[in-house]
Design a protein around this motif. Sequence first.
Motif, PDB file in Angstrom:
ATOM      1  N   ALA A  41      -7.643  10.747 -22.706  1.00  0.00           N
ATOM      2  CA  ALA A  41      -8.253  10.253 -21.461  1.00  0.00           C
ATOM      3  C   ALA A  41      -8.152   8.731 -21.363  1.00  0.00           C
ATOM      4  N   LEU A  42      -8.407   8.027 -22.454  1.00  0.00           N
ATOM      5  CA  LEU A  42      -8.341   6.572 -22.450  1.00  0.00           C
ATOM      6  C   LEU A  42      -6.900   6.086 -22.262  1.00  0.00           C
ATOM      7  N   LEU A  43      -5.970   6.749 -22.927  1.00  0.00           N
ATOM      8  CA  LEU A  43      -4.566   6.358 -22.797  1.00  0.00           C
ATOM      9  C   LEU A  43      -4.041   6.648 -21.394  1.00  0.00           C
ATOM     10  N   ARG A  44      -4.531   7.707 -20.777  1.00  0.00           N
ATOM     11  CA  ARG A  44      -4.097   8.023 -19.411  1.00  0.00           C
ATOM     12  C   ARG A  44      -4.530   6.914 -18.447  1.00  0.00           C
ATOM     13  N   ASP A  45      -5.768   6.446 -18.599  1.00  0.00           N
ATOM     14  CA  ASP A  45      -6.242   5.352 -17.737  1.00  0.00           C
ATOM     15  C   ASP A  45      -5.404   4.092 -17.943  1.00  0.00           C
ATOM     16  N   ALA A  46      -5.107   3.769 -19.207  1.00  0.00           N
ATOM     17  CA  ALA A  46      -4.313   2.574 -19.506  1.00  0.00           C
ATOM     18  C   ALA A  46      -2.901   2.699 -18.947  1.00  0.00           C
ATOM     19  N   ALA A  47      -2.312   3.881 -19.070  1.00  0.00           N
ATOM     20  CA  ALA A  47      -0.951   4.082 -18.581  1.00  0.00           C
ATOM     21  C   ALA A  47      -0.876   3.925 -17.064  1.00  0.00           C
ATOM     22  N   GLU A  48      -1.893   4.402 -16.360  1.00  0.00           N
ATOM     23  CA  GLU A  48      -1.909   4.280 -14.901  1.00  0.00           C
ATOM     24  C   GLU A  48      -2.024   2.815 -14.464  1.00  0.00           C
ATOM     25  N   GLN A  49      -2.787   2.018 -15.205  1.00  0.00           N
ATOM     26  CA  GLN A  49      -2.971   0.610 -14.845  1.00  0.00           C
ATOM     27  C   GLN A  49      -1.782  -0.252 -15.244  1.00  0.00           C
ATOM     28  N   GLN A  50      -1.168   0.045 -16.393  1.00  0.00           N
ATOM     29  CA  GLN A  50      -0.137  -0.840 -16.940  1.00  0.00           C
ATOM     30  C   GLN A  50       1.283  -0.307 -16.787  1.00  0.00           C
ATOM     31  N   ASP A  51       1.426   0.929 -16.346  1.00  0.00           N
ATOM     32  CA  ASP A  51       2.737   1.540 -16.205  1.00  0.00           C
ATOM     33  C   ASP A  51       3.476   1.565 -17.544  1.00  0.00           C
ATOM     34  N   ILE A  52       2.726   1.857 -18.620  1.00  0.00           N
ATOM     35  CA  ILE A  52       3.281   2.012 -19.959  1.00  0.00           C
ATOM     36  C   ILE A  52       2.687   3.272 -20.567  1.00  0.00           C
ATOM     37  N   CYS A  53       3.519   4.110 -21.159  1.00  0.00           N
ATOM     38  CA  CYS A  53       3.011   5.286 -21.860  1.00  0.00           C
ATOM     39  C   CYS A  53       2.574   4.886 -23.272  1.00  0.00           C
ATOM     40  N   TYR A  54       1.467   5.464 -23.717  1.00  0.00           N
ATOM     41  CA  TYR A  54       0.944   5.189 -25.057  1.00  0.00           C
ATOM     42  C   TYR A  54       0.740   6.504 -25.806  1.00  0.00           C
ATOM     43  N   GLY A  55       0.947   6.466 -27.119  1.00  0.00           N
ATOM     44  CA  GLY A  55       0.761   7.684 -27.893  1.00  0.00           C
ATOM     45  C   GLY A  55       0.549   7.413 -29.365  1.00  0.00           C
ATOM     46  N   TRP A  56       0.474   8.507 -30.127  1.00  0.00           N
ATOM     47  CA  TRP A  56       0.290   8.415 -31.577  1.00  0.00           C
ATOM     48  C   TRP A  56       1.011   9.576 -32.256  1.00  0.00           C
ATOM     49  N   GLU A  57       1.283   9.381 -33.548  1.00  0.00           N
ATOM     50  CA  GLU A  57       1.804  10.456 -34.386  1.00  0.00           C
ATOM     51  C   GLU A  57       1.307  10.244 -35.811  1.00  0.00           C
ATOM     52  N   GLY A 197     -11.393 -10.724 -14.137  1.00  0.00           N
ATOM     53  CA  GLY A 197     -12.588 -10.635 -14.976  1.00  0.00           C
ATOM     54  C   GLY A 197     -13.092  -9.215 -15.094  1.00  0.00           C
ATOM     55  N   ALA A 198     -13.097  -8.496 -13.950  1.00  0.00           N
ATOM     56  CA  ALA A 198     -13.583  -7.114 -13.968  1.00  0.00           C
ATOM     57  C   ALA A 198     -12.694  -6.230 -14.830  1.00  0.00           C
ATOM     58  N   THR A 199     -11.372  -6.433 -14.713  1.00  0.00           N
ATOM     59  CA  THR A 199     -10.453  -5.635 -15.524  1.00  0.00           C
ATOM     60  C   THR A 199     -10.633  -5.925 -17.006  1.00  0.00           C
ATOM     61  N   GLY A 200     -10.804  -7.202 -17.328  1.00  0.00           N
ATOM     62  CA  GLY A 200     -11.038  -7.553 -18.728  1.00  0.00           C
ATOM     63  C   GLY A 200     -12.296  -6.921 -19.281  1.00  0.00           C
ATOM     64  N   MET A 201     -13.348  -6.899 -18.462  1.00  0.00           N
ATOM     65  CA  MET A 201     -14.605  -6.286 -18.902  1.00  0.00           C
ATOM     66  C   MET A 201     -14.450  -4.793 -19.100  1.00  0.00           C
ATOM     67  N   VAL A 202     -13.641  -4.149 -18.234  1.00  0.00           N
ATOM     68  CA  VAL A 202     -13.413  -2.714 -18.381  1.00  0.00           C
ATOM     69  C   VAL A 202     -12.686  -2.426 -19.697  1.00  0.00           C
ATOM     70  N   LEU A 203     -11.671  -3.243 -19.995  1.00  0.00           N
ATOM     71  CA  LEU A 203     -10.935  -3.041 -21.241  1.00  0.00           C
ATOM     72  C   LEU A 203     -11.828  -3.230 -22.460  1.00  0.00           C
ATOM     73  N   ILE A 204     -12.682  -4.249 -22.397  1.00  0.00           N
ATOM     74  CA  ILE A 204     -13.617  -4.480 -23.508  1.00  0.00           C
ATOM     75  C   ILE A 204     -14.597  -3.323 -23.625  1.00  0.00           C
ATOM     76  N   ALA A 205     -15.068  -2.819 -22.472  1.00  0.00           N
ATOM     77  CA  ALA A 205     -15.997  -1.692 -22.490  1.00  0.00           C
ATOM     78  C   ALA A 205     -15.355  -0.468 -23.116  1.00  0.00           C
ATOM     79  N   VAL A 206     -14.065  -0.253 -22.816  1.00  0.00           N
ATOM     80  CA  VAL A 206     -13.354   0.882 -23.408  1.00  0.00           C
ATOM     81  C   VAL A 206     -13.344   0.770 -24.921  1.00  0.00           C
ATOM     82  N   LEU A 207     -13.045  -0.421 -25.414  1.00  0.00           N
ATOM     83  CA  LEU A 207     -13.019  -0.627 -26.856  1.00  0.00           C
ATOM     84  C   LEU A 207     -14.385  -0.383 -27.467  1.00  0.00           C
ATOM     85  N   LEU A 208     -15.441  -0.875 -26.819  1.00  0.00           N
ATOM     86  CA  LEU A 208     -16.786  -0.688 -27.349  1.00  0.00           C
ATOM     87  C   LEU A 208     -17.170   0.781 -27.385  1.00  0.00           C
ATOM     88  N   VAL A 209     -16.754   1.528 -26.363  1.00  0.00           N
ATOM     89  CA  VAL A 209     -17.055   2.957 -26.335  1.00  0.00           C
ATOM     90  C   VAL A 209     -16.373   3.660 -27.491  1.00  0.00           C
TER      91      VAL A 209
END
Length: 242
Positions: A41-57, A197-209
């Motif tokens: 869910a978090l990676l999907r939000d980031a991908a929509e905002q940044q137009d970059i796919c993120y993943g893990w293995e 500023g709002a976008t930065g706060m959202v990103l920080i909030a994501v990390l805190l969550v």
Amino acid sequence: MWGGIAVAAVLGIVVAVAALSEDNSLVVPPPTTTEQNDTVALLRDAAEQQDICYGWELRQGDGDVVSTGSNLGVGISVVDHPQCPRWLWVAATVDYTPESSEAEDFARVVVDGSPEFSYDLFALETSLSRFGLDGAAFLAEPGWAVTRAAVSLPLLVVERGVVSPEPVVTSAPVAAPSPLPAAGSDLWRERSGWLIGATGMVLIAVLLVVVGLSQRRRQRGEAAVTARRGKGSASGRPVKRA
């Protein structure tokens, strides 16, 4: 005679149980279902905002895949995926060795991506340690560590200026020139600071969550490392380090 057979049977059971326990201790645990779903869910939000796919293995030392996922879903890799021309992921390999072995436990973590990110991959990889995602963390809680590393990537690419923190805004084309074009530009300039500023706060909030949700898992991982080191010391083996 029967007493000797019974003793041999008991000893055989004890040896078998010990062997099974050792085999289980060598298995690399995957992320929990909750960790995987939250990460997607978090990676999907980031991908929509940044137009970059993120993943893990996450892989076992023998090369078997333990877990993989991305903004596209659990079990879906971003590497060479047709929906992901631009992509980044965290690839971790963890290998646990038997207590009787002189070899040390091993964890290798790399950040890989599509060609346009080639100059930033090493910097992104080394920056993970700032979030506590070093070799010891991957040995203690590999599933937790690899998913947390994945959700850290969107923050790190913004920090390095690879992408803009501002959300992408798409507007309909204007049929005719506006009689007051400067007004729209002034309006955007007045609001751009707030948006950044709002976008930065959202990103920080994501990390805190993410940190808050995984704190309990981190504590359990530290307890596991302590127990493992204690076991190694008691058996006369050197304590393994990442």
